[in-house]
Design a protein around this motif. Structure first.
Motif, mmCIF file in Angstrom:
data_model
loop_
_atom_site.group_PDB
_atom_site.id
_atom_site.type_symbol
_atom_site.label_atom_id
_atom_site.label_comp_id
_atom_site.label_asym_id
_atom_site.label_seq_id
_atom_site.Cartn_x
_atom_site.Cartn_y
_atom_site.Cartn_z
ATOM 1 N N ILE A 167 7.586 7.703 -6.695
ATOM 2 C CA ILE A 167 7.905 6.561 -5.841
ATOM 3 C C ILE A 167 6.783 6.376 -4.828
ATOM 4 C CG2 ILE A 167 9.510 5.626 -4.125
ATOM 5 C CD1 ILE A 167 11.708 7.278 -5.515
ATOM 6 N N LEU A 168 6.322 5.140 -4.682
ATOM 7 C CA LEU A 168 5.329 4.811 -3.674
ATOM 8 C C LEU A 168 6.046 4.240 -2.455
ATOM 9 C CD1 LEU A 168 2.473 4.337 -2.574
ATOM 10 C CD2 LEU A 168 2.409 2.201 -3.923
ATOM 11 N N VAL A 169 5.921 4.929 -1.325
ATOM 12 C CA VAL A 169 6.496 4.482 -0.060
ATOM 13 C C VAL A 169 5.388 3.797 0.731
ATOM 14 C CG1 VAL A 169 7.516 5.208 2.128
ATOM 15 C CG2 VAL A 169 8.224 6.322 -0.005
ATOM 16 N N VAL A 170 5.582 2.500 1.003
ATOM 17 C CA VAL A 170 4.595 1.720 1.739
ATOM 18 C C VAL A 170 5.215 1.342 3.076
ATOM 19 C CG1 VAL A 170 3.052 -0.260 1.712
ATOM 20 C CG2 VAL A 170 3.768 0.804 -0.461
ATOM 21 N N GLU A 171 4.741 1.991 4.129
ATOM 22 C CA GLU A 171 5.322 1.814 5.467
ATOM 23 C C GLU A 171 4.247 2.123 6.486
ATOM 24 O OE1 GLU A 171 7.088 1.134 8.559
ATOM 25 O OE2 GLU A 171 8.685 1.164 7.060
ATOM 26 N N ASP A 172 3.987 1.192 7.406
ATOM 27 C CA ASP A 172 2.938 1.429 8.404
ATOM 28 C C ASP A 172 3.401 2.284 9.570
ATOM 29 O OD1 ASP A 172 4.531 -0.867 9.123
ATOM 30 O OD2 ASP A 172 3.076 -1.324 10.688
ATOM 31 N N ASN A 173 4.706 2.348 9.812
ATOM 32 C CA ASN A 173 5.222 3.196 10.884
ATOM 33 C C ASN A 173 5.283 4.633 10.359
ATOM 34 O OD1 ASN A 173 7.510 4.723 12.214
ATOM 35 N ND2 ASN A 173 7.365 2.938 13.575
ATOM 36 N N GLU A 174 4.452 5.491 10.928
ATOM 37 C CA GLU A 174 4.338 6.857 10.411
ATOM 38 C C GLU A 174 5.659 7.616 10.444
ATOM 39 O OE1 GLU A 174 1.847 10.994 11.020
ATOM 40 O OE2 GLU A 174 1.224 9.228 12.135
ATOM 41 N N LEU A 188 4.422 9.181 -3.199
ATOM 42 C CA LEU A 188 3.092 8.755 -2.794
ATOM 43 C C LEU A 188 3.284 7.927 -1.530
ATOM 44 C CD1 LEU A 188 2.049 7.426 -6.295
ATOM 45 C CD2 LEU A 188 1.358 9.605 -5.292
ATOM 46 N N GLU A 189 2.305 7.941 -0.644
ATOM 47 C CA GLU A 189 2.442 7.220 0.613
ATOM 48 C C GLU A 189 1.263 6.296 0.858
ATOM 49 O OE1 GLU A 189 3.422 9.718 4.038
ATOM 50 O OE2 GLU A 189 3.784 11.364 2.616
ATOM 51 N N ALA A 190 1.569 5.117 1.413
ATOM 52 C CA ALA A 190 0.539 4.171 1.831
ATOM 53 C C ALA A 190 0.950 3.596 3.174
ATOM 54 C CB ALA A 190 0.368 3.065 0.798
ATOM 55 N N GLY A 191 -0.040 3.398 4.057
ATOM 56 C CA GLY A 191 0.244 2.908 5.399
ATOM 57 C C GLY A 191 -0.069 1.445 5.611
ATOM 58 N N ASP A 192 -0.633 0.778 4.595
ATOM 59 C CA ASP A 192 -0.903 -0.654 4.713
ATOM 60 C C ASP A 192 -0.930 -1.277 3.323
ATOM 61 O OD1 ASP A 192 -3.681 -0.802 3.611
ATOM 62 O OD2 ASP A 192 -4.191 0.368 5.396
ATOM 63 N N GLY A 193 -1.022 -2.605 3.283
ATOM 64 C CA GLY A 193 -0.943 -3.313 2.011
ATOM 65 C C GLY A 193 -2.095 -3.062 1.065
ATOM 66 N N ILE A 194 -3.301 -2.960 1.590
ATOM 67 C CA ILE A 194 -4.475 -2.701 0.747
ATOM 68 C C ILE A 194 -4.366 -1.317 0.105
ATOM 69 C CG2 ILE A 194 -6.989 -2.422 0.742
ATOM 70 C CD1 ILE A 194 -6.106 -5.329 1.152
ATOM 71 N N GLU A 195 -4.007 -0.339 0.918
ATOM 72 C CA GLU A 195 -3.830 1.022 0.401
ATOM 73 C C GLU A 195 -2.710 1.068 -0.640
ATOM 74 O OE1 GLU A 195 -3.264 5.565 2.126
ATOM 75 O OE2 GLU A 195 -2.848 3.874 3.450
ATOM 76 N N ALA A 196 -1.654 0.288 -0.423
ATOM 77 C CA ALA A 196 -0.534 0.244 -1.374
ATOM 78 C C ALA A 196 -0.992 -0.231 -2.746
ATOM 79 C CB ALA A 196 0.565 -0.668 -0.838
ATOM 80 N N LEU A 197 -1.788 -1.280 -2.782
ATOM 81 C CA LEU A 197 -2.282 -1.785 -4.067
ATOM 82 C C LEU A 197 -3.159 -0.752 -4.761
ATOM 83 C CD1 LEU A 197 -3.127 -5.472 -3.112
ATOM 84 C CD2 LEU A 197 -1.214 -4.659 -4.524
ATOM 85 N N ARG A 198 -4.028 -0.112 -4.002
ATOM 86 C CA ARG A 198 -4.904 0.924 -4.573
ATOM 87 C C ARG A 198 -4.084 2.084 -5.135
ATOM 88 N NH1 ARG A 198 -6.669 5.538 -2.951
ATOM 89 N NH2 ARG A 198 -5.962 5.304 -0.812
ATOM 90 N N MET A 199 -3.108 2.550 -4.364
ATOM 91 C CA MET A 199 -2.258 3.670 -4.797
ATOM 92 C C MET A 199 -1.462 3.294 -6.044
ATOM 93 S SD MET A 199 -2.611 6.341 -2.772
ATOM 94 C CE MET A 199 -1.115 7.260 -2.982
ATOM 95 N N ALA A 200 -0.910 2.088 -6.075
ATOM 96 C CA ALA A 200 -0.115 1.664 -7.230
ATOM 97 C C ALA A 200 -0.974 1.601 -8.491
ATOM 98 C CB ALA A 200 0.536 0.310 -6.948
ATOM 99 N N ARG A 201 -2.164 1.047 -8.361
ATOM 100 C CA ARG A 201 -3.050 0.919 -9.531
ATOM 101 C C ARG A 201 -3.533 2.262 -10.053
ATOM 102 N NH1 ARG A 201 -5.495 -3.985 -6.529
ATOM 103 N NH2 ARG A 201 -4.333 -5.692 -7.505
ATOM 104 N N HIS A 202 -3.759 3.204 -9.169
ATOM 105 C CA HIS A 202 -4.278 4.509 -9.590
ATOM 106 C C HIS A 202 -3.193 5.504 -9.997
ATOM 107 C CE1 HIS A 202 -7.948 2.970 -7.666
ATOM 108 N NE2 HIS A 202 -8.548 3.728 -8.560
ATOM 109 N N ASN A 203 -1.968 5.278 -9.564
ATOM 110 C CA ASN A 203 -0.917 6.280 -9.794
ATOM 111 C C ASN A 203 0.320 5.754 -10.518
ATOM 112 O OD1 ASN A 203 -2.034 8.662 -8.176
ATOM 113 N ND2 ASN A 203 -2.148 6.986 -6.706
ATOM 114 N N ARG A 204 0.392 4.476 -10.769
ATOM 115 C CA ARG A 204 1.506 3.810 -11.478
ATOM 116 C C ARG A 204 2.865 4.442 -11.171
ATOM 117 N NH1 ARG A 204 4.366 0.591 -13.790
ATOM 118 N NH2 ARG A 204 4.271 -0.492 -15.729
ATOM 119 N N PRO A 205 3.425 4.162 -9.989
ATOM 120 C CA PRO A 205 4.742 4.710 -9.657
ATOM 121 C C PRO A 205 5.854 4.037 -10.465
ATOM 122 C CG PRO A 205 4.064 3.131 -8.002
ATOM 123 C CD PRO A 205 2.896 3.301 -8.935
ATOM 124 N N GLU A 206 7.011 4.676 -10.506
ATOM 125 C CA GLU A 206 8.167 4.084 -11.177
ATOM 126 C C GLU A 206 8.914 3.122 -10.255
ATOM 127 O OE1 GLU A 206 6.861 7.070 -13.716
ATOM 128 O OE2 GLU A 206 7.587 7.568 -11.727
#
Length: 129
Positions: A5-12, A30-48
């Protein structure tokens, strides 16, 4: 370990809380703190599944959802929107951008886990043709 699961949340603090709850339930997180990082993480790690905050720096959540839906490799990933600002219009905008559900902050652990479980179970169901 369970599904990714990719958690995309800017509030730490929120991100750490969501991550902790999901890991206790045996999900890989997987964790991302902003929208750009979220797209990168999703493309490289393909979460469910993507848990996506709607109010993000650098690229808003609605745009992240639209870009994931526009990418043929990412289109099938379910996206659950998370926001403190829930209205009919906001929920409709999230659905139109490609989110399949909408969780209101603050979201309790059991509510989040129930929603995650339902979405992942539905995603695993075979499509009848």
């Amino acid at each position: 370990m369970g599904q990714r699961i990719l958690v995309v949340e800017d509030n730490e603090l929120n991100r750490r809380l969501f991550t902790h709850v999901l890991r206790l339930a045996d999900y890989q997180v997987l964790e991302a703190g902003d929208g750009i990082e979220a797209l990168r993480m999703a493309r490289h790690n393909r979460p469910e599944l993507v848990l996506l905050d709607m109010e993000l720096p650098r690229l808003p959540g609605l745009e992240v959802a639209r870009r994931l839906r526009a990418d043929p490799e990412m289109d099938g990933i379910p996206i659950l929107a998370i926001s403190a600002f829930v209205s009919d219009a906001a929920a409709r905008a999230a659905r139109e951008a490609g989110c399949i559900g909408y969780l209101r902050k603050p979201v309790g652990p059991s509510t989040m886990l129930d929603a995650v479980s339902r979405v992942l179970e539905a995603a695993a169901m075979p499509v009848e043709g």
